[in-house]
Design an enzyme around this catalytic site. Structure first.
Site, PDB file in Angstrom:
ATOM      1  N   GLU A  38      99.665 -91.248  -5.273  1.00 24.81           N
ATOM      2  CA  GLU A  38     100.658 -91.183  -4.527  1.00 24.81           C
ATOM      3  C   GLU A  38     100.503 -92.489  -3.835  1.00 24.81           C
ATOM      4  OE1 GLU A  38     101.327 -88.351  -1.195  1.00 24.81           O
ATOM      5  OE2 GLU A  38      99.724 -87.545  -2.367  1.00 24.81           O
ATOM      6  N   LYS A  48      99.957 -95.059  -0.611  1.00 27.30           N
ATOM      7  CA  LYS A  48      99.413 -94.851   0.621  1.00 27.30           C
ATOM      8  C   LYS A  48      99.978 -95.705   1.700  1.00 27.30           C
ATOM      9  CE  LYS A  48      95.424 -95.636   3.737  1.00 27.30           C
ATOM     10  NZ  LYS A  48      96.348 -95.680   4.759  1.00 27.30           N
ATOM     11  N   ARG A  74      99.908 -91.036  10.285  1.00 31.15           N
ATOM     12  CA  ARG A  74      99.468 -89.769   9.910  1.00 31.15           C
ATOM     13  C   ARG A  74      99.895 -88.503  10.816  1.00 31.15           C
ATOM     14  NH1 ARG A  74      94.718 -88.069   6.715  1.00 31.15           N
ATOM     15  NH2 ARG A  74      95.173 -85.971   5.806  1.00 31.15           N
ATOM     16  N   ARG A  87      97.075 -87.941  14.206  1.00 26.03           N
ATOM     17  CA  ARG A  87      95.634 -88.002  13.372  1.00 26.03           C
ATOM     18  C   ARG A  87      94.508 -88.387  14.656  1.00 26.03           C
ATOM     19  NH1 ARG A  87      91.325 -90.087  12.781  1.00 26.03           N
ATOM     20  NH2 ARG A  87      90.938 -92.157  11.296  1.00 26.03           N
ATOM     21  N   GLU A  89     103.158 -88.451   6.255  1.00 23.14           N
ATOM     22  CA  GLU A  89     103.277 -89.488   7.059  1.00 23.14           C
ATOM     23  C   GLU A  89     104.484 -89.911   7.715  1.00 23.14           C
ATOM     24  OE1 GLU A  89     100.501 -91.709   6.216  1.00 23.14           O
ATOM     25  OE2 GLU A  89     100.968 -93.503   6.919  1.00 23.14           O
ATOM     26  N   LYS A  95      91.211 -93.570  -0.856  1.00 17.04           N
ATOM     27  CA  LYS A  95      92.016 -94.560  -0.644  1.00 17.04           C
ATOM     28  C   LYS A  95      91.899 -95.776  -1.431  1.00 17.04           C
ATOM     29  CE  LYS A  95      90.484 -95.109   4.292  1.00 17.04           C
ATOM     30  NZ  LYS A  95      90.646 -95.146   5.523  1.00 17.04           N
TER      31      LYS A  95
END
Lengths: 529, 337
Positions: A226, A228, A233, A248, A276, A398
């Site tokens: 998916e 980024k 976050r 985060r 996100e 990532k």
């Protein structure tokens, strides 16, 4: 305090993780309950309420040391830490008093109700009775910020050694907005049911950067891809009729984003989502837009209508009050999709879509279009992966786009603080506009210690002018600046602002005149802004 | 400021017009008077050098075939219109302050100095003067050195503790001065001292001169750490963490410098242990030295110059800042001494 000071010296006196963990573990085994609880609190960024301003602290320290205040102020940037500066300036103690860490903290907390003269007398008296290390720690209790090389990971490992409980469980127990006032060692660490607090988040699972080509990951069908996203976050918790939003960095940011008060109208109680936070106007907006919303306690109506945020959910951690983290990602995603099925447009929630692909090459092509989709790259997650705690290698990666780069001239330098006091580490960079150099960004990191030493020596010899702590230097050195994004900014002289600028290398091969120009930057703005 | 300018500050270095010589110049000159052998004070390329007898062997070793005259501590020599003499600075073996007198006006250039006797260097002697040129490497009140014995005890305890845990202690120190001072502080009952080639060169020269230094074992290309389980290794700072250091297996690194007083510097160097010991004066030392000269005028050369000068002005002295290319005990240590 002696025991805590000894722990600090052992941690601070070694660069080896094993030594630090062993010192902490032994402390967690032996120290009294309230001391070890406070130690966890301090090392995880919780601290007693500030009872004294740093202004007073400076004045009293200068007075005690018999020095003019200006001299103390000059020492501070050299040391890079106020607590340490004061500890070093004070005369030798004339007595000793061995109170426990908690007793000292309680003394400090009692100060809040005292008149200023009493506060001063108590602080000066404490300084008289503590040695240099203890004073440093005592001052740190007042000024805050116990960053002494103990990460959350390291602390949970030590706690695990001391208690025999698994690290992931301890990491979870330490999350959330507890304080030593509303819990105790037993409830926080030892009790059978550790989840007494509705607001408590799960530890975030963090991905490593993919260094190689993804072929090495194996068969594409085992993987979920998916975008980024370029936001922040967030973990959204819906429990007990309330909603809690955690960043985060483990900050509770519920009030910053009131949009999510409506989340419970769309998803059931007992749900925890990982996703996100992005500004959404018929599609995700760049980070620049979100930045305007960050750090605000109150949010204006205009801001809510101009820059509305949504949570782009990518994982489901809790459903109907059940911890889902051990289930495979596929399963969690399927339940998430069901939960989000036919959500109305007005819901502040979206499903971060899966990007289907059959071959790694195909995914590579998709990745190239990341910037067009307002993403910084791709996330790769193994279909059968559980949701782990902290940064773990193997299941999540990532795969970011290569950063944008530009060659720029260093024109100002400033020394760093803390570990980097006395070293020039903060630089301002410029690009050519005709014969002028126009500053366009600052950058702090990216050089090795050796390079920082070299550039520091050079700055000392090539300072043209000083503006307080900032030095204007002879334009001579060219650096490659890497960044993740660029956008227009009327507040900057250059008209642009960069996202995540850092030094990628020192172009010692490149003459001054060959640095990039403002036109080059504007061209990048037109393409990527 | 003074009735006659005994010394002037030029872009080549500190110059005496009456005697036509420079003190510790950083560009080539005809005649150079040298306070001590560290690289930022003793540079190559001058026609003639004058230094103490005690400093001469190191200067020859570092600068090669130079035209070098020597002088004893306290001996006066006339150089044209100037009377010069050299006096112990206590910085490293052979180091000197230089006293220059012209028409009864006396200036002293201290070079680098420390007040505490280290048992090896000729101890610092205060010299009365009208104008004093001082360093200020550690010219902030946060710098207060512990007594040498206390630091020695810390280092020896670290040595004992390391070998008890099967780890080799490796101490980083500049090869001229600091390394030998540390050698003289080590308790050789604990075990042998292994020495890196760069340190050993200088140590051998000083030993030859008669300075009392313990025995050391030079680390050879085929030396194996396992053969010396009780040893402490002494090496230049740059050797810590290098491939050279690998032969010793598990090591605990230590670094000895005044900068180790600051946690930030200690962490940045990422050594296991920082020992606070310096061959430069601490805050009290600088202030005491200035007071004991009785000077009205003080010129501050390198270090925290602007802050120390302002402090001296607050105390009622004429204090000025002089820009030089001396480096003192460079904060990062790897290149300067």
């Amino acid at each position: 305090m002696k025991r805590f000071a000894r722990l600090f010296r052992e941690i601070d006196g070694s660069t080896k993780t094993t030594v630090k963990v062993a010192a902490l573990a032994s402390y967690f085994q032996d120290a009294p309950d309230d001391d070890r609880l406070w130690t966890i609190a301090l090392f995880s960024g919780r601290r007693p309420k500030r009872a004294i301003t740093t202004t007073r602290l400076r004045e009293w320290a200068a007075e005690k040391a018999g020095l003019p205040l200006w001299l103390l102020e000059e020492c501070y940037p050299a040391v890079g830490d106020l607590a340490e500066t004061i500890a070093l300036l004070l005369p030798e103690p004339d007595a000793a008093l061995d109170l426990s860490l908690t007793e000292w903290i309680n003394r400090l907390r009692d100060l809040a109700q005292q008149p200023e003269e009493t506060r001063k007398a108590i602080i000066l008296d404490a300084w008289d009775k503590l040695d240099t290390t203890e004073r440093f720690l005592f001052n740190k209790l007042i000024t805050g910020g116990f960053r002494i090389g103990v990460s959350q990971k390291l602390m949970t490992r030590a706690l695990s050694q001391a208690t025999g409980k698994p690290e992931a469980e301890l990491a979870h127990r330490l999350m959330g907005n507890w304080s030593p006032d509303d819990t105790n060692w037993h409830d926080l660490i030892e009790s059978e049911d550790g989840s007494t607090d509705d607001s408590r988040p799960y530890p975030f699972y963090l991905a490593y950067a993919l260094e190689d080509e993804p072929d090495a990951l194996g068969s594409p069908e085992d993987w979920h891809a998916e975008w980024k996203w370029d936001g922040i976050r967030g973990q959204l918790i819906l429990r007990g009729g309330e909603q809690y939003l955690w960043s985060r960095g483990e900050e509770l940011i519920t009030d910053t984003f009131p949009e999510f008060s409506r989340a419970k109208d769309f998803v059931p109680e007992g749900t925890v989502l990982d996703g996100e936070i992005l500004v959404w106007n018929d599609g995700p907006e760049p980070f620049n837009a979100l930045q305007k919303r960050l750090g605000r306690k109150t949010v204006s109506r205009k801001m809510l209508s101009d820059l509305p945020v949504v949570l782009y959910a990518y994982d489901l951690l809790e459903l109907a009050g059940d911890d889902m983290r051990q289930r495979p990602l596929e399963d969690r995603r399927a339940k998430l999709a069901t939960l989000f099925d036919q959500l109305p447009e007005e819901a502040p929630l979206r499903l971060s879509p899966r990007l289907p692909f059959a071959e790694w090459d195909e995914l590579g092509d998709i990745r190239k279009t990341a910037r067009d989709n307002r993403a910084e790259g791709l996330m790769l997650k193994r279909n059968d992966s559980p949701y782990l705690a902290g940064r773990k290698k193997g299941d999540w990666w990532k795969w970011k786009l290569a950063p944008l780069t530009i060659d720029a001239v260093m024109i100002y330098a400033q020394s760093g603080s803390g570990r980097r006091a006395n070293l020039f580490t903060d630089f301002t960079f410029a690009v050519w506009n005709g014969n002028d150099l126009v500053p366009f960004t600052k950058a702090y990191s990216g050089l090795s210690d050796e390079e920082f030493r070299k550039i520091t020596a050079w700055v000392r010899k090539n300072t043209q002018q000083r503006f307080g702590p900032v030095r204007q230097v002879t334009p001579e050195h060219v650096f490659e600046i890497a960044f993740e994004g660029i956008h227009a900014s009327p507040r900057h002289k250059s008209g642009v602002a960069l996202r995540f600028p850092r030094i990628s290398r020192w172009r010692q091969d490149k003459p001054l005149q060959e640095a990039n120009t403002l036109d080059d930057l504007k061209e990048m703005l037109a393409i990527y802004g | 400021m003074s009735k006659s300018q005994v010394l002037t500050f030029t872009d080549r270095g500190i110059y005496c017009p009456a005697g036509d010589f420079y003190i510790d110049p950083w560009r080539p000159v005809n005649r150079a008077l040298i306070t001590h052998g560290h690289a930022d004070h003793a540079r190559p390329g001058h026609n003639r050098y004058l230094a103490t007898q005690a400093a001469a062997p190191i200067l020859r070793h570092r600068l090669g075939d130079i035209q070098l005259e020597t002088i004893s501590y306290g001996e006066t020599r006339n150089l044209d219109g100037a009377k010069v003499s050299f006096h112990p600075a206590g910085h490293v073996p052979g180091s000197a302050q230089i006293r220059v007198e012209v028409d009864g006006e006396i200036w002293v250039v201290s070079g680098d100095y420390k007040l505490e006797p280290d048992g090896l260097s000729e101890p610092f002697e205060p010299v009365k003067c009208h104008s004093f040129v001082t360093e200020s490497t550690f010219g902030l009140p946060i710098f207060n050195w512990q007594a040498q014995d206390e630091v020695a005890a810390q280092i020896n305890a670290w040595w004992r503790n390391s070998i008890a845990n099967g780890i080799t202690p490796m101490l980083g120190a500049y090869s001229l001065g600091k390394a030998q001072r540390l050698l003289s502080l080590l308790d050789t009952d604990i075990g042998p001292i292994l020495s890196h080639g760069a340190v050993e060169n200088t140590t051998a020269i000083l030993r030859e001169q008669g300075y009392s230094l313990p025995d050391t074992v030079l680390v050879q290309p085929d030396t194996k750490g396992a053969e010396y389980p009780d040893a402490l290794v002494i090496a230049p700072p740059g050797a810590l963490g290098s491939t050279w250091a690998r032969r010793f297996g598990k090591v605990s690194t230590g670094f000895a410098s005044g900068w180790m007083q600051m946690r930030g510097v200690r962490r940045r160097r990422s050594v296991d242990r920082g020992f606070v010991i310096s061959d430069h004066a601490d805050w009290d030392g600088l202030n005491r030295a200035v007071t004991e000269t009785g000077a009205e005028n003080v010129f501050v050369t390198h270090g925290y110059t602007d802050i120390f000068a302002r402090w001296l002005k607050d105390r009622g002295l004429n204090a000025g800042i002089v820009s030089t290319e001396y480096e003192g005990e460079a904060a990062e240590g790897a290149e300067a001494e």
